[in-house]
Scaffold this motif. Sequence first.
Motif, PDB file in Angstrom:
ATOM      1  N   GLU A 145       8.518  -4.522  -2.152  1.00 21.96           N
ATOM      2  CA  GLU A 145       7.937  -4.387  -0.803  1.00 21.96           C
ATOM      3  C   GLU A 145       6.454  -4.742  -0.819  1.00 21.96           C
ATOM      4  OE1 GLU A 145       8.875  -0.747   1.391  1.00 21.96           O
ATOM      5  OE2 GLU A 145      10.346  -0.291  -0.181  1.00 21.96           O
TER       6      GLU A 145
ATOM      7  N   ASN B  11      -1.453  -6.400   5.707  1.00 20.66           N
ATOM      8  CA  ASN B  11      -0.057  -6.067   5.388  1.00 20.66           C
ATOM      9  C   ASN B  11       0.052  -5.299   4.078  1.00 20.66           C
ATOM     10  OD1 ASN B  11       1.366  -7.466   7.638  1.00 20.66           O
ATOM     11  ND2 ASN B  11       0.440  -9.281   6.723  1.00 20.66           N
ATOM     12  N   THR B  12      -0.671  -5.760   3.067  1.00 15.20           N
ATOM     13  CA  THR B  12      -0.641  -5.086   1.766  1.00 15.20           C
ATOM     14  C   THR B  12      -1.230  -3.686   1.871  1.00 15.20           C
ATOM     15  OG1 THR B  12      -1.082  -7.271   0.825  1.00 15.20           O
ATOM     16  CG2 THR B  12      -1.120  -5.402  -0.674  1.00 15.20           C
TER      17      THR B  12
ATOM     18  N   SER C 156       5.935  -8.501  -1.357  1.00 15.74           N
ATOM     19  CA  SER C 156       6.337  -9.251  -0.171  1.00 15.74           C
ATOM     20  C   SER C 156       5.238  -9.204   0.894  1.00 15.74           C
ATOM     21  CB  SER C 156       7.642  -8.684   0.400  1.00 15.74           C
ATOM     22  OG  SER C 156       7.977  -9.319   1.618  1.00 15.74           O
ATOM     23  N   ALA C 157       4.677  -8.000   1.090  1.00 14.63           N
ATOM     24  CA  ALA C 157       3.572  -7.870   2.048  1.00 14.63           C
ATOM     25  C   ALA C 157       2.361  -8.665   1.586  1.00 14.63           C
ATOM     26  CB  ALA C 157       3.215  -6.391   2.211  1.00 14.63           C
ATOM     27  N   ASN C 158       2.103  -8.629   0.274  1.00 13.39           N
ATOM     28  CA  ASN C 158       0.963  -9.365  -0.264  1.00 13.39           C
ATOM     29  C   ASN C 158       1.168 -10.871  -0.125  1.00 13.39           C
ATOM     30  OD1 ASN C 158      -0.437 -10.449  -3.188  1.00 13.39           O
ATOM     31  ND2 ASN C 158      -1.654  -9.159  -1.845  1.00 13.39           N
TER      32      ASN C 158
ATOM     33  N   ILE D 266       1.305  -1.089   3.515  1.00  8.73           N
ATOM     34  CA  ILE D 266       2.387  -0.560   2.680  1.00  8.73           C
ATOM     35  C   ILE D 266       1.839   0.354   1.588  1.00  8.73           C
ATOM     36  CG2 ILE D 266       2.395  -2.634   1.230  1.00  8.73           C
ATOM     37  CD1 ILE D 266       5.423  -0.393   2.084  1.00  8.73           C
TER      38      ILE D 266
ATOM     39  N   ASN E 279       2.702 -12.353   2.314  1.00  7.58           N
ATOM     40  CA  ASN E 279       2.388 -12.697   3.706  1.00  7.58           C
ATOM     41  C   ASN E 279       0.877 -12.817   3.908  1.00  7.58           C
ATOM     42  OD1 ASN E 279       5.101 -12.658   4.419  1.00  7.58           O
ATOM     43  ND2 ASN E 279       5.052 -10.513   5.069  1.00  7.58           N
ATOM     44  N   ASP E 280       0.123 -11.885   3.308  1.00  9.36           N
ATOM     45  CA  ASP E 280      -1.337 -11.944   3.429  1.00  9.36           C
ATOM     46  C   ASP E 280      -1.895 -13.192   2.758  1.00  9.36           C
ATOM     47  OD1 ASP E 280      -1.650  -9.561   4.870  1.00  9.36           O
ATOM     48  OD2 ASP E 280      -1.678  -8.345   3.051  1.00  9.36           O
TER      49      ASP E 280
END
Length: 805
Positions: A405, A516-517, A408-410, A520, A412-413
């Motif tokens: 998770e 995003n990172t 994945s967020a990282n 989470i 996107n950033d």
Amino acid sequence: MYLQKMISCSQFLARPNAMQTFVRAASQGKNPSSSPFLTLHAVRQWSNVPFFTVPLARAHGKSFAHRSELRQAKRIVVKLGSAVVTRGDECGLALGRLASIVEQVAVLQNQGREMMIVTSGAVAFGKQRLRHEILLSQSVRQALHSGQNQLKDMSLPVLEARACAAAGQSGLMALYEAMFTQYSTCTAQILVTNLDFHDDQKRRNLNSTLHELLRMNIVPIINTNDAVVPPPEPNSDLQGVNVISIKDNDSLAARLAVEMRADLLIALSDVEGLYDSPPGSDDAKLLDTFYPGDQHSITYGTKSRVGIGGMEAKVKAALWALQGGTSVVIANGTHPKVTGHVITDIVEGKKVGTFFSEVKPAGPTVEQQTEMARSAGRTLASLEPEQRSDIICILADLLTERKDEILSANKNDMEHAVSTGRLSPAMLKRLSLSSSKLNSLSIGLRQIAVSSQDSVGRVLRRTRVANKLELEQITVPIGVLLVIFESRPDCLPQVSALAIASGNALLLKGGKEAANTNRILHELAQEALSIHGVKDAIQLVSTREEVEDLCRLEKMIDLIIPRGSSQLVRDIQRAAKSIPVLGHSEGICHVYVDHEASVDKAIKIIRDSKCDYPAACNAMETLLVHRDLLRTPLFDQIIDMLRTEHVKVHAGPKFASYLTFSPSEVKSLRTEYGDLECCIEVVDSMQEAVDHIHKYGSSHTDVIVTENEDTAEQFLQQLDSACVFWNASSRFADGYRFGLGAEVGISTARIHARGPVGLEGLLTTKWVLRGEGQTAADFSEQGSMTYLHENLPVAQVLPGHRTTS
């Protein structure tokens, strides 16, 4: 020339195209025959007045939702209340205050904005003038009747407010004219009454007049025609003087703002803004933002020292304007520390006064978040050490269990950052996370968990002050920490773990590039905290709060820790005038290679210090070389290694003097490159190296490479940097490498924590005294007790426990 022609406002407003006729006649040198009780003050020939239209920044119809959007405000109405314009004795104008307001309005006008002023002050100005005339008249009469006898006490009659207004209007306008002339700004005076808004034709003509003035880059100065309005009720607050209610100007400002489709109405008064209870009461809190649905939660206090409108009238007028599509800010225009920039600060979107918004955010405000964090932080501090350790261990587990998770967020950033192209390669590297980084973070957090067993509540000193009177100094949390970081999502779990271990509440403000990172990672931190019911102890600020605004929360935040560029740190240090800042503004680290240095050690240390992570604050920026090493194999190997590593070299002045063809000469010896670049300078001795570092360094981390122990010890002792190393890379200046588990940053301050700041740097102390009814008088000369001041053995005290003698 000055064109001054005054006729009845009602007559003027009844005539279509009157303003155009006035301007046309004035520009042709004729005597205009009409003006809406209008005085145009021109600081240049009318033929030279530029006629232009600047397009509005946005389509009017909806107010701004957030403070940050106020920068877009094109058309602005500034309302000056009686308390702002008048002196404390209400007999004259506050000239210094008025001058600073005029300067700000002129600055904004010259930026291309359209400024309008709704002003009070005519009554106070006229009151001062009439008092002077009456005193002078009475003095002459008494002198004629009493000869050389001492003049009797002279009593002043009650001054009627409309007469004061009539006597003061011309002087008030002349003052505005003189002040605005200093900034080459034209002004125009318009006097109106409520009746002028009841007739559609008059209202249209007023609108046309104002638009024409704005089109010509003229600042309209608008006031109620207090000389002809019906008399108000007597106002006992003003010592017998009937004063026109400032409520008229509040409603006038709101009406004009909506009528003119203004973007922003700034209402200046003598209070900081809107409070949830009367200002001055113990629990009164200034509201940063007010929403139309919040009226029920407000208790209004007494009115200001002048006028009869009060805050309730201001709020009603503000809400009326807000519904008409104009944003509103109510702020203090009398405070000496902020008056000089209050208007420009508001337009720049800074947190000043109370901002009225129709858009209520879904989550809590930053002030509410801080209160939630402080409350939960106190509970966190009262937990047993093992419980705080459990929270950190769970967070460490979550970093590896939920790594998919997180990554994945990282991702996107990272993709967003690359597509926008706004981040440098060094910043992108800091933003990026990987499985190995998460594993390292997890290991570091477990080290913090172990050290948290002996943190809060540790006894540092015990003293028997006197018989049955014992003193202890114990470690306690600092309180609420604000950590501001850029492009460093790995900073969030590190700082969170240190805050948990030290029992501190934590407010986090990350860069939007890692949104995003950070989201989470914050969720995981709160998940770990929830096992002991302290979820709210760590808060992530996700609203549009400016860093400068956060730095003003001195009543809520106890320590600010910046993690980012040197510019960010400097900006925070400058903005946080009342809150301590822990950090360093620059990392100008030096490596000095002595003439007795080992070749292998020197090459290895220089390569690691510069090339391992050039963007780090503990990377080498200046290489100092002893003069005897020039033109030696060691120096040649150093240059070859730097060339191989693609390091760009800048020559210091002394080094450049030794070379026929030198690299580009350094622009400054006090430069933090943050990349594969460095400066090389030559020194004649170890002492000169120390002097150079003291002059050009930043007291961060400095290194000596030598095999001479005496030379090394002198270097270590004489240098006053936070970290001083002998035959070791500057990259060791790190909390994890020091065994602290992690760090909140590296401090170059002279007090409190210094160097890599880990758990110990987030603790302060308090003194606990336990007695049995002793008083200071018992130890006086006449008392029966004496001081012992005996040092006692130190024993660990856990929260909720106490020691015994």
